[in-house]
Scaffold this active site. Sequence first.
Site, PDB file in Angstrom:
ATOM      1  N   HIS A 257       0.801  -1.229   0.000  1.00  0.00           N
ATOM      2  CA  HIS A 257       0.000   0.000   0.000  1.00  0.00           C
ATOM      3  C   HIS A 257       0.829   1.271   0.000  1.00  0.00           C
ATOM      4  O   HIS A 257       0.277   2.352   0.219  1.00  0.00           O
ATOM      5  CB  HIS A 257      -0.936   0.053   1.210  1.00  0.00           C
ATOM      6  CG  HIS A 257      -1.969  -1.017   1.239  1.00  0.00           C
ATOM      7  ND1 HIS A 257      -3.242  -0.844   0.752  1.00  0.00           N
ATOM      8  CD2 HIS A 257      -1.909  -2.284   1.693  1.00  0.00           C
ATOM      9  CE1 HIS A 257      -3.938  -1.965   0.913  1.00  0.00           C
ATOM     10  NE2 HIS A 257      -3.134  -2.859   1.486  1.00  0.00           N
TER      11      HIS A 257
ATOM     12  N   LYS B 150      -8.633  13.510   4.824  1.00  0.00           N
ATOM     13  CA  LYS B 150      -7.714  12.370   4.757  1.00  0.00           C
ATOM     14  C   LYS B 150      -6.722  12.532   5.907  1.00  0.00           C
ATOM     15  O   LYS B 150      -6.679  13.590   6.538  1.00  0.00           O
ATOM     16  CB  LYS B 150      -6.971  12.355   3.418  1.00  0.00           C
ATOM     17  CG  LYS B 150      -6.401  13.720   3.024  1.00  0.00           C
ATOM     18  CD  LYS B 150      -5.701  13.678   1.669  1.00  0.00           C
ATOM     19  CE  LYS B 150      -6.629  13.740   0.483  1.00  0.00           C
ATOM     20  NZ  LYS B 150      -6.649  12.537  -0.310  1.00  0.00           N
ATOM     21  N   ARG B 151      -5.922  11.503   6.192  1.00  0.00           N
ATOM     22  CA  ARG B 151      -4.900  11.659   7.230  1.00  0.00           C
ATOM     23  C   ARG B 151      -3.994  12.848   6.902  1.00  0.00           C
ATOM     24  O   ARG B 151      -3.782  13.195   5.741  1.00  0.00           O
ATOM     25  CB  ARG B 151      -4.066  10.375   7.336  1.00  0.00           C
ATOM     26  CG  ARG B 151      -4.808   9.247   8.027  1.00  0.00           C
ATOM     27  CD  ARG B 151      -5.260   9.643   9.422  1.00  0.00           C
ATOM     28  NE  ARG B 151      -4.134   9.799  10.310  1.00  0.00           N
ATOM     29  CZ  ARG B 151      -3.647   8.844  11.094  1.00  0.00           C
ATOM     30  NH1 ARG B 151      -4.213   7.668  11.126  1.00  0.00           N
ATOM     31  NH2 ARG B 151      -2.610   9.076  11.869  1.00  0.00           N
TER      32      ARG B 151
ATOM     33  N   LYS C 152       0.612  14.441   1.322  1.00  0.00           N
ATOM     34  CA  LYS C 152      -0.752  14.717   0.871  1.00  0.00           C
ATOM     35  C   LYS C 152      -0.983  16.215   0.650  1.00  0.00           C
ATOM     36  O   LYS C 152      -1.979  16.624   0.077  1.00  0.00           O
ATOM     37  CB  LYS C 152      -1.765  14.174   1.882  1.00  0.00           C
ATOM     38  CG  LYS C 152      -1.758  12.633   1.988  1.00  0.00           C
ATOM     39  CD  LYS C 152      -2.742  12.153   3.047  1.00  0.00           C
ATOM     40  CE  LYS C 152      -2.641  10.671   3.360  1.00  0.00           C
ATOM     41  NZ  LYS C 152      -3.218   9.796   2.320  1.00  0.00           N
TER      42      LYS C 152
ATOM     43  N   LYS D   8     -14.915   8.077  -3.376  1.00  0.00           N
ATOM     44  CA  LYS D   8     -16.155   8.399  -2.654  1.00  0.00           C
ATOM     45  C   LYS D   8     -16.690   9.755  -3.084  1.00  0.00           C
ATOM     46  O   LYS D   8     -17.909   9.961  -3.202  1.00  0.00           O
ATOM     47  CB  LYS D   8     -15.914   8.358  -1.139  1.00  0.00           C
ATOM     48  CG  LYS D   8     -15.548   6.953  -0.640  1.00  0.00           C
ATOM     49  CD  LYS D   8     -14.906   6.923   0.746  1.00  0.00           C
ATOM     50  CE  LYS D   8     -14.203   5.580   0.961  1.00  0.00           C
ATOM     51  NZ  LYS D   8     -13.297   5.582   2.133  1.00  0.00           N
TER      52      LYS D   8
HETATM   53  C1  26Q Z   1       3.160   0.070  10.389  1.00  0.00           C
HETATM   54  C2  26Q Z   1       4.058  -0.318  11.364  1.00  0.00           C
HETATM   55  C3  26Q Z   1       3.891   0.087  12.688  1.00  0.00           C
HETATM   56  C4  26Q Z   1       2.792   0.871  13.019  1.00  0.00           C
HETATM   57  C5  26Q Z   1       1.883   1.246  12.040  1.00  0.00           C
HETATM   58  C6  26Q Z   1       2.066   0.855  10.725  1.00  0.00           C
HETATM   59  C7  26Q Z   1       1.108   1.273   9.690  1.00  0.00           C
HETATM   60  C8  26Q Z   1      -0.253   1.352   9.955  1.00  0.00           C
HETATM   61  C9  26Q Z   1      -1.145   1.759   8.983  1.00  0.00           C
HETATM   62  C10 26Q Z   1       1.545   1.584   8.420  1.00  0.00           C
HETATM   63  C11 26Q Z   1       0.643   1.978   7.431  1.00  0.00           C
HETATM   64  C12 26Q Z   1      -0.722   2.080   7.710  1.00  0.00           C
HETATM   65  C13 26Q Z   1      -1.726   2.497   6.729  1.00  0.00           C
HETATM   66  C14 26Q Z   1      -1.450   2.787   5.464  1.00  0.00           C
HETATM   67  C15 26Q Z   1      -2.480   3.243   4.532  1.00  0.00           C
HETATM   68  O1  26Q Z   1      -3.604   3.514   4.923  1.00  0.00           O
HETATM   69  N1  26Q Z   1      -2.150   3.337   3.236  1.00  0.00           N
HETATM   70  C16 26Q Z   1      -3.124   3.753   2.254  1.00  0.00           C
HETATM   71  O2  26Q Z   1      -3.768   2.593   1.757  1.00  0.00           O
HETATM   72  C17 26Q Z   1      -4.858   2.936   0.922  1.00  0.00           C
HETATM   73  C18 26Q Z   1      -5.563   1.645   0.534  1.00  0.00           C
HETATM   74  O3  26Q Z   1      -4.794   0.927  -0.367  1.00  0.00           O
HETATM   75  C19 26Q Z   1      -4.375   3.716  -0.284  1.00  0.00           C
HETATM   76  O4  26Q Z   1      -5.501   4.121  -1.015  1.00  0.00           O
HETATM   77  C20 26Q Z   1      -3.564   4.933   0.145  1.00  0.00           C
HETATM   78  O5  26Q Z   1      -2.991   5.581  -0.980  1.00  0.00           O
HETATM   79  C21 26Q Z   1      -2.468   4.513   1.102  1.00  0.00           C
HETATM   80  O6  26Q Z   1      -1.784   5.644   1.603  1.00  0.00           O
END
Ligand code: 26Q
Length: 823
Positions: A356, A544-545, A550, A656
């Site tokens: 991702h 968004k986050r 971004k 969306k």
């Molecule tokens: C990893 C290690 C330790 C703690 C947290 C994490 C962690 C947690 C969540 C790393 C990444 C995330 C989330 C990532 C995310 O939401 N990525 C998004 O995924 C979407 C679905 O595929 C995409 O549309 C977005 O572009 C992408 O940023």
Amino acid sequence: MEFDKKIFVDWLRTRLKRNYSKDLKEATRHDMFDAVSAAVMDYIQTNWMATRKEYEGKNVRQLYYLSAEFLMGRALGNNLINLEIREAIGEVLEELGYTYTEIEEEEPDAGLGNGGLGRLAACFLDSLASLDYPGHGYGIRYQYGMFEQHIENGYQVEYPDNWLKHRDPWEVKRSDLAVKVSFGGTPVAEKGPNGNMVFRLENVEEITATPYDIPIVGFNTRTVNRLRLWEASSEDGFDLQLFNDMEYMRAVERQNKAENISRVLYPNDSGPSGKALRLKQQYFFTSASLQDIVNKYKRDHGSNFDDFAKYTVMQLNDTHPVVAIPELMRLLMDENGLGWDAAWDIVTQTLAYTNHTLLAEALERWPIDIFEGLIPRVYQILEEINRRFLTELRNKFPGDWQRHNRMSIIGKGMINMAWLAIVGCFSVNGVAALHSELLKNNELVDWSELYPEKFNNKTNGVTQRRWLLSANPRLSSFITKKIGSGWETDLFRLKKLEAFVDDPAVLDEFLEIKHKNKVDLAAYLKETQDIFIDPDSIFDIQIKRLHEYKRQLLNVLHIMYLYNRLISESDYNPVPRTFIFGAKAASGYRRAKSIIKLINTIADRINNDHRVRGRLRVVFVENYRVSVAEKLFPASDVSEQISTAGKEASGTGNMKFMINGAITLGTLDGANIEIVEEAGEENAVIFGLTAEEIRKIDMSHSYNPQEYISANPGLQVVLNQLIDGTYGAESSGLFHELYDSLVHGVDGQRPDVYYLLADFDAYVQAHEKICELYADRRGWAKKTLLNVARSGKFSSDRTIEEYVRDIWKLEKVHVPFPEGKKK
Ligand code: 26Q
């Protein structure tokens, strides 16, 4: 679904009496929410059991979606819609003196995810059930989900999200299916039943994993799949022999320590935390899920594993569950007596991996000492996987030492989880066309050369049941009135709306719907944040986050620029605009938090300046989450998708917006590219450098933001306002650092890493274009209606069908309705 109002009300009465000692008149709204949900759960249970029996009876191949996050949001409305009893329940509630909305608002969001990745998992579960596929989720039952965001004096302050404060009416605790997960200890070799060597762990810390099941109700079908979330606890509590004060305290501490594993969701969605507890969470839910899957296989097929890969496939949502690769090896070898080769065949035929992110800093790597200390036997297996892999690599590329070093799973004291995923999985996919291409040709080029057959793309999607049918009832009835139903399970049918795009009466009707949705949003913001916004202005939304890539900061710089112009140019009279933001910053991400403070500071200044009254407003929506998103998308005119090209893997918010009739104002990044491709260039506003252009500038190290500043005096003024005291005390601190990050570079970083200044002019032009388009009301209506009509590709139903076809190879299983009942 057979629904009888009278039976339902009787049921509510019984429930309120039994659980709260109250009658219908005494019940609070929350009692009512709980009782209604419990009644709906009763309806669901019948289908849930029927689905399970159908799967078991037919012995079907099943998909397990392993994810550290499931951002489900609320369940009541969604379940009622999918059961097609929302209207009926609404009527019952009205008769009892409630509104449906006030009961719905009682439900806390299940915020068990950070953002896109977690919400994607939730949309996928909805599509799987609605398309009648046997696919289930496995994850963690975090006691505290994504933090609650408060804004205090313009700053983000985090509060715990105690979403389980009241009971969760949708979960079923399954203590009978609890399993043990071991940490630490020493691996000891012994002879296994087949004469081969197996390992047993001595002196481990044993954690109990207890599953809670949540039903995933398909739309207009009997299928109910399962989301199974694990809770951590400790069993070895009280040793009565040694019972004394000290022992008692130690026992309780042990409990707490074990429970901490499923205590809280890590709120950073990039940049690995490097914390042992995070790895514990990953191993905990992965091992528990695999044990559950292996146990089920053995119940259905006995202990011959020859057919395991025939009946089982697992999708790993990013690297978070990638420890599944060595763990499944361990379970098959140490606990079920298989040899290495047989076990490796099974692993590499059942596991698939989704990536991702392209951000190098977000790729997960674990220090060996943490990993080995927590799961020593798993580490041994990992070393052996890497040893065998390096042998294969040396044979393929003899003498190419640099390549061997680059690709080693273990190196420089770290374990590279993405490399492990690629070696152990049969499929590796990105989440939008551009993203998958960049993975294949840049970030993972070594790997696509080695395993070209593994690489593929699956462009993300979103479920139209939640994001259109449920969130936007006005637009939904409009669509059904024009083209009939059917689009709820086949979004491509929206294409038929194209027949109406030149009919002025239809366009006016469409505009009217958007306007009403904007009035609703304005009322909600008045009620919750005491902010007034004008539904006749453009609602320009970025939700968004909060992340530098971004580029919320680019949005703010433009607003400051616009504000300056509105004040200084008396003949400048563009369409009135409302800029709306919603974003959580990771609690430790300083710069992201400064940007939130900046947005609020600018909003405060602009909203209180009578000179721009009625022409410009800025709103920061507090505590943005799924249930708030459901109110924002339907009221949107402009969808801000302005990430630095090449950085946003896909985006799903962009989809969306599109299905709710907003125009994309965006860069050629992630799925925006495919959105414009579908909508038509003339129905979106695209600006800025392309991923290819940025890559070239990056590689040549030729970027000099000063050029852009000198060429644009208005931009120069805006940047200076960050530090000259215009916006108060923070100009010497937080905002000064934002300024430095753009102009000079901070902490050895290059200036303006995300190319805000390079894209600034083009972004200003893009906004001008938006105003011009919006002023022609019917022209705008046509463009936004075309966006809706052409959004079919972005249903997660399409995405799931592609996963099924290329990776999962599932068969549909129709759960029959009982004789004489509906369908
Ligand atoms: C990893 C290690 C330790 C703690 C947290 C994490 C962690 C947690 C969540 C790393 C990444 C995330 C989330 C990532 C995310 O939401 N990525 C998004 O995924 C979407 C679905 O595929 C995409 O549309 C977005 O572009 C992408 O940023």
